[in-house]
Write an enzyme that holds these catalytic residues in place. Structure first.
Site, PDB file in Angstrom:
ATOM      1  CD  GLU A  28      26.576  75.194  52.065  1.00 34.41           C
ATOM      2  OE1 GLU A  28      26.167  74.063  51.793  1.00 34.41           O
ATOM      3  OE2 GLU A  28      25.846  76.120  52.407  1.00 34.41           O
ATOM      4  CB  CYS A  43      26.344  78.936  54.982  1.00 36.10           C
ATOM      5  SG  CYS A  43      27.139  79.713  53.582  1.00 36.10           S
TER       6      CYS A  43
END
Ligand code: SAH
Ligand code: SF4
Length: 356
Positions: free
Chosen positions: A88, A345
């Site tokens: 991501e 994250c």
């Protein structure tokens, strides 16, 4: 065998691989200024070269599989790579664009993009969700570069707009040093994205020997240290890597790191309720950073299902910050950007794995 992708190479390297060398500059422009997704779109290249490129290289190493928008304007992307692994990246809107009363532009929006460099992470910090899935593999330079290219393209961010890059997504950048350094060179190429190295920040859990190695490369990138604790015993509990590289070794490596005149080394301090949020810790932090051109960034721990750790109280964060700033240390509190999406994250990817 998966083919290398065009974004794996610096322009100089492409110039060695593709003759005549000036074609490399043209290819760079198609890829990084016009955001093309196929070699066929490179109109000023001869057909034979386009065919050669198609046979030997890829140009789209990542596919977007999920996008999540946050109320504060940040946008999180989940990408799938050719082997099915996912990573991501997050586009953070640091400042909204502003206009004068007559409608003219006062200042443009300011963006920072947080990118990943590994699928999972070997470091195994106890508070980090990325660590939970273990380590799967390093990203290639092209896969790192492509995160920025896709995000710029998808958000209509003009090729010559300045933006900042932070290597603070999934993975430990200094554990994939070669690809990270390569990606940094691609980002800063003036014939490509031209994102100057002083706009790039590499965040590390503190692999001291690699900090030294990175420093010797004189790339001009900024350094961020994920410190999170001020004594070795607690840091070992939170970050097992501290057994190999203790706090003193990190501080010594930082002291030798070349820092841009106008910059400071950032020390990230993840604040966890009742673990490291006391003023005693702030006091030790102050003396630890004595003599270093440092700034501290306090980060709210962002809880997720299954963690024993808790988000700190805002009043404790402010007190901690106040202690440091009143004694002359630069200290900010990281706004919880994207809190309504999967903020830290590793969290978007984790949600996706649970759903699938
Ligand atoms: N591996 C590198 C870079 C990626 S981690 C490093 O550790 O520096 C990026 C940042 O996210 C680190 O400072 C890390 O401490 C922080 N982080 C990890 N888990 C978090 C969580 N649950 N809440 C808030 N920040 C978190
Ligand atoms: Fe790896 Fe950074 Fe997470 Fe630690 S905080 S496990 S180093 S990604």
């Amino acid at each position: 065998m998966i083919k290398p992708c065009i974004q794996d190479f610096t322009r100089e390297e492409l110039g060695q691989l593709i003759k005549p060398a000036f074609r490399a500059k043209q290819i760079y422009s198609w890829v990084y200024h016009k955001y093309v997704t196929s070699f066929d779109e490179m109109k000023n290249l001869p057909q034979s070269l386009k065919e050669e490129l198609k046979v030997n290289y890829r140009i789209e190493p990542l596919q977007i599989i999920k996008v999540e928008d946050s109320l504060d304007g940040s946008r999180k992307y989940l990408f799938k790579m050719a082997d099915g692994n996912t990573v991501e990246a997050v586009l953070l809107l640091m400042k909204k664009e502003q206009y004068h009363e007559d409608g003219s532009m006062k200042h443009q929006a300011k963006y920072t993009v947080c990118i990943s460099c590994q699928v999972g992470c070997k470091v195994g910090c106890s508070f980090c969700l990325t660590a939970k899935s273990g380590f799967l593999r390093d990203l290639t330079a092209g896969e790192i570069v492509e995160q920025i290219r896709i995000i710029k393209r998808e958000n209509n961010i003009d090729a010559n707009r300045r933006l900042n890059i932070v290597y603070m997504g999934m993975g430990e950048p200094l554990d994939n040093l070669k690809a990270v350094v390569q990606s940094s060179k691609v980002f800063s190429d003036l014939d490509g994205m031209a994102i100057a190295s002083h706009r790039q920040t590499i965040s590390t859990s503190g692999l001291s020997s690699k900090i030294t190695k990175l420093g010797k490369m004189e790339l001009g990138v900024n350094l961020a240290i994920s410190l999170h604790a001020v004594d070795d015993a607690l840091r070992e509990e939170l970050m097992p890597i501290n057994k190999a590289y203790n706090i003193k070794s990190i501080i010594d490596a930082v002291k030798a790191f070349p820092v841009n005149d106008r910059k400071r080394v950032m020390f990230e301090y993840l604040v966890i309720k009742d673990v490291n949020d006391d003023i005693g810790a702030a006091k030790k932090l102050l003396s630890l950073l004595n003599g270093i051109k440092a700034k501290v960034n306090l980060i709210y721990f962002n809880p997720y299902g299954g963690t024993q750790f808790k988000r700190p109280e805002p009043k404790d964060m402010i007190e901690f910050q106040h202690y440091l700033t009143t004694r002359g240390l630069h200290c900010t509190i990281r706004e919880s950007k994207g809190l309504d999406i999967s903020a830290a994250c590793g969290q978007l990817r984790d949600n996706e794995l649970e759903e699938s």
